[in-house]
Design a protein around this motif. Sequence first.
Motif, mmCIF file in Angstrom:
data_model
loop_
_atom_site.group_PDB
_atom_site.id
_atom_site.type_symbol
_atom_site.label_atom_id
_atom_site.label_comp_id
_atom_site.label_asym_id
_atom_site.label_seq_id
_atom_site.Cartn_x
_atom_site.Cartn_y
_atom_site.Cartn_z
ATOM 1 N N ILE A 1 0.849 -1.200 0.000
ATOM 2 C CA ILE A 1 0.000 0.000 0.000
ATOM 3 C C ILE A 1 0.881 1.244 0.000
ATOM 4 O O ILE A 1 0.668 2.180 -0.781
ATOM 5 N N GLU A 2 1.904 1.225 0.857
ATOM 6 C CA GLU A 2 2.758 2.406 0.928
ATOM 7 C C GLU A 2 3.534 2.609 -0.361
ATOM 8 O O GLU A 2 3.634 3.732 -0.865
ATOM 9 N N ALA A 3 4.044 1.519 -0.946
ATOM 10 C CA ALA A 3 4.799 1.636 -2.196
ATOM 11 C C ALA A 3 3.917 2.142 -3.335
ATOM 12 O O ALA A 3 4.389 2.823 -4.244
ATOM 13 N N SER A 4 2.625 1.820 -3.295
ATOM 14 C CA SER A 4 1.737 2.221 -4.392
ATOM 15 C C SER A 4 1.431 3.714 -4.355
ATOM 16 O O SER A 4 1.057 4.305 -5.365
ATOM 17 N N GLY A 5 1.604 4.325 -3.188
ATOM 18 C CA GLY A 5 1.281 5.742 -3.060
ATOM 19 C C GLY A 5 -0.217 6.015 -3.119
ATOM 20 O O GLY A 5 -0.656 7.157 -3.179
ATOM 21 N N ASP A 6 -1.006 4.948 -3.120
ATOM 22 C CA ASP A 6 -2.459 5.079 -3.248
ATOM 23 C C ASP A 6 -3.036 5.727 -1.990
ATOM 24 O O ASP A 6 -2.786 5.272 -0.883
ATOM 25 N N ARG A 7 -3.850 6.775 -2.171
ATOM 26 C CA ARG A 7 -4.468 7.424 -1.013
ATOM 27 C C ARG A 7 -5.833 6.819 -0.694
ATOM 28 O O ARG A 7 -6.434 7.145 0.332
ATOM 29 N N HIS A 8 -6.371 6.001 -1.600
ATOM 30 C CA HIS A 8 -7.693 5.404 -1.363
ATOM 31 C C HIS A 8 -7.691 3.909 -1.686
ATOM 32 O O HIS A 8 -8.345 3.465 -2.626
ATOM 33 N N VAL B 1 -9.295 -16.412 8.338
ATOM 34 C CA VAL B 1 -10.007 -15.133 8.451
ATOM 35 C C VAL B 1 -8.985 -14.005 8.595
ATOM 36 O O VAL B 1 -8.221 -13.977 9.559
ATOM 37 N N ASP B 2 -8.951 -13.103 7.620
ATOM 38 C CA ASP B 2 -8.056 -11.943 7.723
ATOM 39 C C ASP B 2 -8.501 -11.087 8.902
ATOM 40 O O ASP B 2 -9.698 -10.872 9.105
ATOM 41 N N ASP B 3 -7.540 -10.592 9.652
ATOM 42 C CA ASP B 3 -7.848 -9.819 10.867
ATOM 43 C C ASP B 3 -8.117 -8.360 10.479
ATOM 44 O O ASP B 3 -7.188 -7.548 10.360
ATOM 45 N N ILE B 4 -9.405 -8.034 10.300
ATOM 46 C CA ILE B 4 -9.722 -6.670 9.847
ATOM 47 C C ILE B 4 -9.501 -5.649 10.966
ATOM 48 O O ILE B 4 -9.334 -4.457 10.695
ATOM 49 N N GLY B 5 -9.459 -6.100 12.215
ATOM 50 C CA GLY B 5 -9.122 -5.193 13.305
ATOM 51 C C GLY B 5 -7.666 -4.753 13.176
ATOM 52 O O GLY B 5 -7.344 -3.563 13.215
ATOM 53 N N ARG B 6 -6.810 -5.737 12.966
ATOM 54 C CA ARG B 6 -5.386 -5.439 12.806
ATOM 55 C C ARG B 6 -5.136 -4.600 11.555
ATOM 56 O O ARG B 6 -4.318 -3.674 11.561
ATOM 57 N N MET C 1 -3.502 0.508 9.184
ATOM 58 C CA MET C 1 -3.837 1.609 8.276
ATOM 59 C C MET C 1 -3.790 2.937 9.023
ATOM 60 O O MET C 1 -3.306 3.942 8.500
ATOM 61 N N SER C 2 -4.289 2.923 10.235
ATOM 62 C CA SER C 2 -4.285 4.138 11.035
ATOM 63 C C SER C 2 -2.849 4.570 11.347
ATOM 64 O O SER C 2 -2.500 5.743 11.236
ATOM 65 N N GLN C 3 -2.008 3.586 11.697
ATOM 66 C CA GLN C 3 -0.588 3.911 11.950
ATOM 67 C C GLN C 3 0.088 4.472 10.698
ATOM 68 O O GLN C 3 1.012 5.262 10.784
ATOM 69 N N ALA C 4 -0.394 4.036 9.523
ATOM 70 C CA ALA C 4 0.210 4.515 8.277
ATOM 71 C C ALA C 4 -0.388 5.859 7.854
ATOM 72 O O ALA C 4 -0.082 6.362 6.775
#
Length: 378
Positions: free
Chosen positions: A154-161, A176-181, A186-189
């Motif tokens: 995500i960070e390498a893509s530079g995508d804002r959305h 099950v992917d951990d959507i909480g994590r 995402m918030s930390q990023a």
Amino acid sequence: MPLSIENQNKLDAFWAHCVKNQYFNIGYPESADFDYGSLERFMRFSLNNCGDWGEYCNYLLNSFEFEKDVIKHFAQLYRIPFSQCWGYVTNGGTEGNMFGCYLARELFPDGTLFYSRDTHYSVAKIVRLLRIKSQVVDALPNGEIDYQDLMRKIEASGDRHPILFANLGTTVKGAVDDIGRMQRLMSQAGFAREDYYIHGDAALSGMILPFVDQPQPHNFADGIDSISVSGHKMIGSPIPCGIALARKKLVDQISVEIDYIAAHDKTITGSRNGHTPLLLWYAIHAADFEEQKKRIGHCLAMAQYAVDRFQACGIDAWRNKNSITVVFPCPSEDVWKKHCLATSGQYAHLITTAHHLDSSRIDALIDDVVADLAEEAA
Ligand SMILES: *Cc1c(COP(=O)(O)O)cnc(C)c1O
């Protein structure tokens, strides 16, 4: 005109085939313990639910009332106020995934969709159909998305959305992917929650997680924007179907007015199955929460039974938390073909759906796998 004898025989032979194999299924997640006998009389009607169950429709043979009830039920199950969501009965999990991805793309036309290597094959098809930019993310050995690789990409893509495609139960490993994590990362990023989208693919586990005592995050209160669930998997249905549900404000942006049916269209197809909402309505009213919970508890106990039996024989079988999918090393071709198993690379799995009331089918499969892998090792 009556059928020719030849054609009648053909039908009768197919009937016999279906009866014989009714409960064959151990490699795929379709439950076969349903009984919709009281709905058979509706087969004589050309039901059609084109458009939105919330609006008047000129086509009188619709089952909108039942569809609305079904959506209300699932809104409650996935923790979103009915007034804040919209959804419909789909042809299956794939259509629900497409609906979610479509909403996401309309919201973020330039967003990249990130999905893990272990995602169902429908998604690669959907991103091509919808021409969404996409990136495949690594998966962890248990089948969950590799969270670090996700954030790196995500960070390498530079995508804002970014559009995050979360597996709420993968096809092969039931992970099950951990959507909480994911949301914490995402918030930390530096992403605010409204800057990105989360779709949950809950084809099978969507009908497991709400019924267990310690579910992984999977619902709207946990942060998803849309969800897709299959009706012909855990619930069980003679016709493939599913449920798509999304935040209402996202759906309003894709709604178009159709004069021909005097209504708004928000769905992927035109004509829609009017029988499947009846089936789902029947299923959710024929068993209450406690009965569903018991049925699902039985499936989970059977899955653990299979893991224990494999392990007692020295075979490295395992399952993810709250999953009825038991993963084990792929046996030779005659064994997986004999039991109609789904295989993926070095793995095969069995799925302890609700028609396996006792362990006889599971035992027969395990016996064959154990003998086969012992032979291979010798
Ligand atoms: C089965 C499955 C799908 C596709 O669902 P259909 O109802 O077959 O269209 C999508 N995602 C996952 C994780 C699945 O297991």
